[in-house]
Scaffold this motif. Sequence first.
Motif, PDB file in Angstrom:
ATOM      1  N   ASP A 128       0.829  -1.197   0.000  1.00 28.62           N
ATOM      2  CA  ASP A 128       0.000   0.000   0.000  1.00 28.62           C
ATOM      3  C   ASP A 128       0.865   1.248   0.000  1.00 28.62           C
ATOM      4  OD1 ASP A 128       0.182   1.020   3.089  1.00 28.62           O
ATOM      5  OD2 ASP A 128       0.264  -1.161   2.945  1.00 28.62           O
ATOM      6  N   ARG A 219       1.258   2.659   8.215  1.00 29.13           N
ATOM      7  CA  ARG A 219       0.278   2.317   7.179  1.00 29.13           C
ATOM      8  C   ARG A 219      -0.953   3.212   7.269  1.00 29.13           C
ATOM      9  NH1 ARG A 219      -4.126  -0.719   7.420  1.00 29.13           N
ATOM     10  NH2 ARG A 219      -3.588  -1.524   9.472  1.00 29.13           N
ATOM     11  N   ARG A 339       8.026  -2.983   5.974  1.00 27.13           N
ATOM     12  CA  ARG A 339       7.306  -2.296   4.901  1.00 27.13           C
ATOM     13  C   ARG A 339       8.132  -2.293   3.612  1.00 27.13           C
ATOM     14  NH1 ARG A 339       2.962   0.555   5.675  1.00 27.13           N
ATOM     15  NH2 ARG A 339       3.523   2.107   4.116  1.00 27.13           N
TER      16      ARG A 339
END
Length: 581
Positions: A128, A219, A339
Amino acid sequence: MNNIRSTLATVWRIASPYFSSEDKWAGRGLLGAVISIELLLVGNDVLVNQWRNRWYTALQNKDWDTFKFETMVFCGLATVSVVLGVYQLYLNQWLQIRWRNWMTNKYLGEWLHDANHYRMQLAGDAADNPDQRMSDDVKLFVSQTLAIGVGLLSAVVTLASFVIILWGLSAALPLLLFGSDLTFPGYLVWAALVYAVFGTMLTQWIGSPLVNLDFNQQRLEADFRFNLVRVRENSEQIALLRGESAERGRLSERFGRVVGNWYGIMSRTKRLTAFTQSYAQASVIFPFVLAGPAYFVSKSIQLGVLIQIGEAFGKVQDALSFFVTAYRTMAEWRATVARLDGFENSISSAEKLAADPASIHTRPASGGDIALPQLLVKLPNGAPLVSVSRFSFRPGERTLVTGPSGAGKSTLFRAVAGIWPFGNGAIEVPRDATLMMLPQRPYLPIGSLHDAVVYPGEAAGYDAGRVREVLTAVGLPQLATRLEEEAHWNRMLSLGEQQRLGIARALLHTPQFLFLDEATASLDEPSEAALYQLIAAKLPDTTVVSIGHRSTLDAFHQRNIALVRDGERFALRDAVKVAAS
């Protein structure tokens, strides 16, 4: 332990390519300089520790000459420490920006390579907010990796240096407990070890949930920021629909998630900080409690030795407690590593999807046609969408593609463009052929109008006079004098004007194959007809393939093909038409 090994392996995989890249000598040199300065700083700390013994002993003995001399020594040591600290910071920052520059360019190249960014979205957008990965996460990874790595090295070297000093100071020092003298060689070292192990275990127990909390916070922050950008990008539609209340509610909900997770971080950080601060405060007095009786009761040591013991114990304890003091940073670092690892895995998965021989692939054609010998286009979930058998787009021909909404017309275009991998079969494209796809809403980069019109070409490659001429030809003479003006053109212009710019772009690039995906649908029929006539006049050798629903488009195409329902999928059917006049 397995999690630590996995994190370290991931860090090595992400970080090591830089030190083997084209910038490796600069990177290695700067890293070596930073490490060397850190070792010199530890050596300087050892000298300062020995100086404290002499200086405080001179104070106790009221030795004025020694006091003056040692004060001058301290000035020299302090100057060296300041100079080394300044240059270590400068070289560290220099290394950070070079390393970050290399990583950012690497990720940009892998992300924006052969539509890989688009395939990543099609695959579910497992990574994302790639914008955050390449800005915030890369920055944090570089700075935190260096901080933790250099800090750990410093802790190891400090431990090795000051353990020897502390062991020597406590070797002949009696341990006074309950009025009894006990001989316990190096007991101050063992006390520091026990103290650090105790602190490390409790820190891990209290702070372990912070890793997941920090991961989620990054996030959620990125998700909130992304949705703010979406509102800004679509402000006109939101205003027309009076959707401000709905958007405010959605944004508030997303920000509520940010706040909720932050409360979790606050609660856990409060507990961790309470322990680590208590631990640090207790460590200040702890060595003096152990060594104090030797100074006050047995009078076997002088004040300088006691002060040196306190500092040496503090250095050993700090080195052994590196995990305790750096835990908060390490929790953020591990979230950042996770991430970036997810981002790299997403890039790799999208590349493998494109290279999979079982997916749709492009190969050179034997002739001048774009041929679809046997093709099945699927949705990302594997459901069949469009089947094509022995079909081709012939050079110089103008073809109209029709069919019901949802039949897969645009998806078929994406497959021909080579960006839709889901399905099987081959698309044969003439070698070195130039294709251009014009969607219903063309992309216009932020910048000068000249840049926007000639995109993806370079403005320098297109004469301004030629660009003005084309803008006038497509019905935008009012823009012909604004080529150097910089703006957000997707906001400034109506959709009809944007579509005219798309046609201008095609006229400038003169592709061999031009695919128009309802690229004139926002224009009235006379304007649309004028643009198709312009295309026919200016691009007589270009193969034009259009998606459209207006019956008036028939007059501008020589061939009509339709997507018709065939069981669970749609099939392409060809009907030969009389050549358009």
